[in-house]
Scaffold this active site. Structure first.
Site, short mmCIF file in Angstrom:
data_model
loop_
_atom_site.label_atom_id
_atom_site.label_comp_id
_atom_site.label_asym_id
_atom_site.label_seq_id
_atom_site.Cartn_x
_atom_site.Cartn_y
_atom_site.Cartn_z
N GLY A 1 34.62 20.84 16.59
CA GLY A 1 34.84 20.03 17.80
C GLY A 1 35.92 20.63 18.69
O GLY A 1 35.79 20.66 19.92
N GLU B 1 22.57 42.33 46.44
CA GLU B 1 22.20 41.49 47.58
C GLU B 1 21.36 40.34 47.06
O GLU B 1 20.87 40.41 45.92
CB GLU B 1 21.38 42.32 48.58
CG GLU B 1 22.16 43.49 49.14
CD GLU B 1 21.40 44.27 50.20
OE1 GLU B 1 20.23 43.91 50.50
OE2 GLU B 1 21.98 45.23 50.73
N PRO B 2 21.14 39.31 47.88
CA PRO B 2 20.34 38.18 47.39
C PRO B 2 19.00 38.62 46.79
O PRO B 2 18.56 38.06 45.78
CB PRO B 2 20.14 37.32 48.64
CG PRO B 2 21.32 37.65 49.51
CD PRO B 2 21.65 39.09 49.24
N GLU C 1 26.69 44.53 36.04
CA GLU C 1 26.63 45.98 35.72
C GLU C 1 25.36 46.32 34.96
O GLU C 1 25.36 47.18 34.08
CB GLU C 1 27.85 46.39 34.91
CG GLU C 1 29.11 46.44 35.74
CD GLU C 1 29.51 47.86 36.14
OE1 GLU C 1 29.11 48.82 35.49
OE2 GLU C 1 30.23 47.97 37.12
N THR D 1 32.58 41.00 43.57
CA THR D 1 33.91 40.74 43.02
C THR D 1 34.93 41.15 44.09
O THR D 1 34.86 42.27 44.61
CB THR D 1 34.11 41.57 41.72
OG1 THR D 1 33.11 41.14 40.78
CG2 THR D 1 35.49 41.36 41.13
C1 LIG Z 1 30.61 37.16 38.30
C2 LIG Z 1 29.77 38.21 38.91
C3 LIG Z 1 30.37 39.33 39.46
C4 LIG Z 1 29.60 40.32 40.05
N1 LIG Z 1 30.23 41.37 40.65
C5 LIG Z 1 29.49 42.25 41.38
C6 LIG Z 1 30.13 43.26 42.16
O1 LIG Z 1 31.36 43.37 42.18
N2 LIG Z 1 29.36 44.07 42.91
C7 LIG Z 1 28.01 43.98 42.91
O2 LIG Z 1 27.37 44.75 43.60
N3 LIG Z 1 27.36 43.03 42.18
C8 LIG Z 1 28.07 42.17 41.43
N4 LIG Z 1 27.44 41.17 40.70
C9 LIG Z 1 25.98 41.09 40.72
C10 LIG Z 1 25.35 41.52 39.40
O3 LIG Z 1 25.47 42.89 39.23
C11 LIG Z 1 23.88 41.03 39.39
O4 LIG Z 1 23.91 39.62 39.23
C12 LIG Z 1 23.07 41.67 38.27
O5 LIG Z 1 22.85 43.02 38.55
C13 LIG Z 1 21.72 40.99 38.04
O6 LIG Z 1 21.01 40.84 39.23
P1 LIG Z 1 20.38 39.42 39.61
O7 LIG Z 1 21.45 38.42 39.43
O8 LIG Z 1 19.74 39.54 40.93
O9 LIG Z 1 19.29 39.15 38.51
P2 LIG Z 1 17.75 39.56 38.58
O10 LIG Z 1 17.63 41.00 38.86
O11 LIG Z 1 17.02 38.61 39.47
O12 LIG Z 1 17.29 39.31 37.08
C14 LIG Z 1 16.91 38.03 36.60
C15 LIG Z 1 16.40 38.18 35.16
O13 LIG Z 1 15.23 39.02 35.16
C16 LIG Z 1 15.44 40.11 34.29
N5 LIG Z 1 14.76 41.30 34.81
C17 LIG Z 1 14.79 41.78 36.08
N6 LIG Z 1 14.06 42.91 36.16
C18 LIG Z 1 13.57 43.15 34.93
C19 LIG Z 1 12.76 44.17 34.37
N7 LIG Z 1 12.31 45.19 35.08
N8 LIG Z 1 12.45 44.09 33.05
C20 LIG Z 1 12.91 43.07 32.29
N9 LIG Z 1 13.69 42.07 32.76
C21 LIG Z 1 14.02 42.12 34.06
C22 LIG Z 1 16.95 40.30 34.24
O14 LIG Z 1 17.35 41.02 33.09
C23 LIG Z 1 17.42 38.87 34.26
O15 LIG Z 1 17.36 38.33 32.96
C24 LIG Z 1 28.19 40.19 40.08
C25 LIG Z 1 27.59 39.07 39.51
C26 LIG Z 1 28.35 38.09 38.96
C27 LIG Z 1 27.67 36.86 38.42
#
Ligand SMILES: Cc1cc2nc3c(=O)[nH]c(=O)nc-3n(C[C@H](O)[C@H](O)[C@H](O)COP(=O)(O)OP(=O)(O)OC[C@H]3O[C@@H](n4cnc5c(N)ncnc54)[C@H](O)[C@@H]3O)c2cc1C
Length: 431
Positions: free
Chosen positions: A388, A158-159, A411, A191
Site C-alpha cells: 500500500g 510533430e502531431p 527517443e 522538452t
Molecule cells: C515527455 C516527453 C518528452 C519528449 N521530448 C521530445 C523532444 O524533446 N523532442 C522531440 O522531438 N520529441 C520529444 N518527444 C516525442 C517522442 O519522441 C514521441 O512521443 C515518440 O517518438 C513516439 O511518437 P508518438 O507519440 O507519435 O507515437 P506513435 O508514433 O503514434 O506510436 C503509437 C504506438 O504505435 C506504435 N508504432 C508506431 N509505428 C509502429 C511500427 N511501425 N511498428 C510497430 N509499432 C508501431 C508505437 O510503438 C506506439 O506504441 C517527447 C515525448 C514525451 C512524452
C-alpha cells in the site's frame, strides 16, 4: 585433481589466453570493466549532488510540474550543468563517463534529471551536425552562464510525425534575397520547448525526399515567429517542461542551417541522383544519444531497487522481515540481475559509439530498449514490494514508476527499437 591445482591450472590458462605467462605486460588493448579513478571521481561527484540536492527536491518539483530553475542553477554553480561538464564527460575515450553521470543524476530524480540533461539533446544535434564555428557559437548559448543558466530544446516530433520521423511537415524555405531560412510548422512534445533560449528544429527542405530531405536548424534566442504552444500535462517526468512549439514565418540567418548550405545541397543532389545519403538529420542525433537515455532509465531502476531492498529488510509481516520470503527476495535478485544486465548493454553501446565502432546489430537501440523496459518493470515491482505504501505519494517509488514509463516511449518507442534491431540482424525490411 585437487581444488588448488584446478584453480592454478585455470589461472595458467587465463594467463596464457591473455598472453601473460612470464609476468610481462600483455600486448594490445586489455578488456576491463574496472572504472578508472577519473570515472569513479565523477560518479561520486554526481552522486553527491543527486543525493544532497536532487533527491530532496524531487517531490516538490514533481507536484509543481515546473522547471526547477534553482536546482539547475545549483548544478551550473558547481559546474555540473554547462558545456564544460558535458565536454568533460564526453572527453572520456571509453565512452563510459557520460552514461555513468546520467545514471547517478537520474538516480536522484528523473524529472529534475531531465530538466538538467534535456539540453544535451539539442547540444548533441549541434555537435553531430554543426560546423566547428556553429558549435563554438551555439553550444555555450544552450547553457547560458552559472549566474543565468539557460536551457535548449530539440524539436523533431510533430502531431503527425512521432515514430514516423519521415512524416515531418515543418518546412524550411531558403530566401536567397536575404540569405535567410523561413520555417513554418508545429512541433510537438518538445522538452524545454518554448522556454529554451536555443531551439534546434528538424524541418524538411524537400518533402518528396522524406527523411532524406530533412535538415537541422538553430533558432537563435528571441527569434520572432518561434513561440511556445500548449504546455503538456504529464504522467511522469513532471519537473521537465514539455510543450508544443509553433513556427510561423520564423526567419533565421542562412548560417543557422547546421552543417551549412553547401553540404546540404551536395547531400540533396546525391539523394536526387539515387545515391545513398550518409546522414538523416534526426536519426543521427537519436543514434548518438540512445545509450545515454538508457543510462537515465537505469538510474531510475536502481533507485527503485535500492529503496525496495531497504524497505523489504525493515518491513515486518507474520513476525519476520518480508525479505525472508523467497518471492520478495527473488524479485529483488531479479531486479539486480536485470539492472546489471541492462548496464552492460548501455556501457557496450556507449563504448561502441565513442570509439567509432559500427552498430552492426543496432546495439544502441538494444541498450535503450532493455534499460527502458527494465526501468518500467523494476519500478512496478518496487511498488509491489512496498504494498500500500508503494501506491501512495508518501513514498518515492510510485513517482519513479511514472517517470520510468517515458523510457519505453521517447527517443523511439520499444516497438521502434525492436524494428530497428530486427532489421539490423536480418537485413529484411521488417514492417
Ligand atoms: C515527455 C516527453 C518528452 C519528449 N521530448 C521530445 C523532444 O524533446 N523532442 C522531440 O522531438 N520529441 C520529444 N518527444 C516525442 C517522442 O519522441 C514521441 O512521443 C515518440 O517518438 C513516439 O511518437 P508518438 O507519440 O507519435 O507515437 P506513435 O508514433 O503514434 O506510436 C503509437 C504506438 O504505435 C506504435 N508504432 C508506431 N509505428 C509502429 C511500427 N511501425 N511498428 C510497430 N509499432 C508501431 C508505437 O510503438 C506506439 O506504441 C517527447 C515525448 C514525451 C512524452
Amino acid at each position: 585433481m585437487t581444488e588448488t591445482s584446478a584453480v592454478a591450472e585455470t589461472e595458467q590458462l587465463v594467463a596464457e589466453a591473455a598472453g601473460k605467462t612470464d609476468g610481462a605486460a600483455p600486448e594490445g588493448p586489455q578488456f576491463t570493466l574496472e572504472l578508472n579513478q577519473d570515472q569513479k571521481d565523477i560518479r561520486e561527484w554526481v552522486h553527491g549532488f543527486a543525493e544532497g540536492v536532487v533527491r530532496p527536491a524531487a517531490e516538490e518539483w514533481d507536484e509543481r510540474e515546473e522547471t526547477p530553475w534553482p536546482v539547475i542553477q545549483e548544478a551550473a554553480k558547481i559546474g555540473l550543468y554547462g558545456f564544460e561538464a558535458l565536454g568533460q564527460f564526453w572527453a572520456d575515450e571509453t565512452g563510459l563517463t557520460l552514461p555513468i553521470a546520467n545514471e547517478e543524476l537520474f538516480w536522484g530524480d528523473a524529472g529534475i534529471g531531465m530538466a538538467i540533461m534535456g539540453t544535451s539533446l539539442a547540444v548533441a544535434a549541434i555537435f553531430g551536425q554543426g560546423t566547428p564555428e556553429q558549435m563554438g557559437e551555439w553550444i555555450p548559448q544552450c547553457f547560458g552562464t552559472a549566474d543565468d543558466p539557460k536551457v535548449a530544446s530539440f524539436c523533431s516530433s510533430e502531431p503527425d510525425a512521432g515514430s514516423d520521423v519521415s512524416a515531418i511537415r515543418t518546412t524550411a524555405k531558403y530566401d536567397e534575397a536575404t540569405d535567410e531560412w523561413v520555417l513554418n510548422g508545429q512541433k510537438a512534445w518538445a522538452t524545454n520547448g518554448g522556454i529554451a533560449d536555443v531551439h534546434v528544429v528538424i524541418a524538411t527542405v524537400d518533402r518528396e525526399l522524406r527523411s532524406r530531405g530533412h535538415a537541422a536548424f538553430v533558432i537563435p534566442p528571441g527569434t520572432k515567429g518561434c513561440e511556445q504552444g500548449a504546455k503538456v500535462k504529464k504522467h511522469g517526468l513532471r519537473a521537465s517542461h514539455t510543450a508544443d512549439v509553433h513556427l510561423d514565418d520564423c526567419r533565421i540567418p542562412g548560417s543557422c542551417l547546421l552543417g551549412g548550405k553547401e553540404k546540404l545541397d551536395e547531400r540533396l543532389a546525391r539523394v536526387r541522383e539515387g545515391k545513398r545519403s550518409k546522414s538523416q538529420a534526426a536519426m543521427q542525433t537519436f543514434e548518438a544519444s540512445r545509450p545515454t537515455v538508457g543510462a537515465q532509465a537505469l538510474g531510475i531502476a536502481r533507485a527503485a531497487y535500492e529503496y525496495a531492498l531497504e524497505y523489504a529488510k525493515e518491513r515486518q509481516q507474520f513476525g519476520r522481515a518480508i525479505i525472508e520470503n523467497q518471492s520478495i527476495a527473488f524479485t529483488l535478485a531479479d531486479m539486480k540481475l536485470e539492472i546489471d544486465a541492462a548496464r552492460l548493454l548501455v556501457w557496450r553501446a556507449a563504448w561502441m559509439g565513442r570509439s567509432g565502432q559500427k552498430f552492426e546489430n543496432a546495439e544502441g537501440s538494444m541498450s535503450k530498449l532493455k534499460a527502458g523496459e527494465v526501468a518500467v518493470w523494476s519500478t512496478e515491482r518496487a511498488i509491489q514490494i512496498l504494498g500500500g505504501n508503494g501506491y501512495t505519494r508518501e513514498f518515492p517509488v510510485e513517482r519513479m514508476h511514472r517517470d520510468a514509463k517515458i523510457y519505453t516511449i521517447f527517443e523511439g518507442t520499444s516497438e521502434i527499437q525492436r524494428l530497428v534491431i530486427s532489421r539490423a540482424i536480418s537485413g529484411v525490411h521488417v514492417q
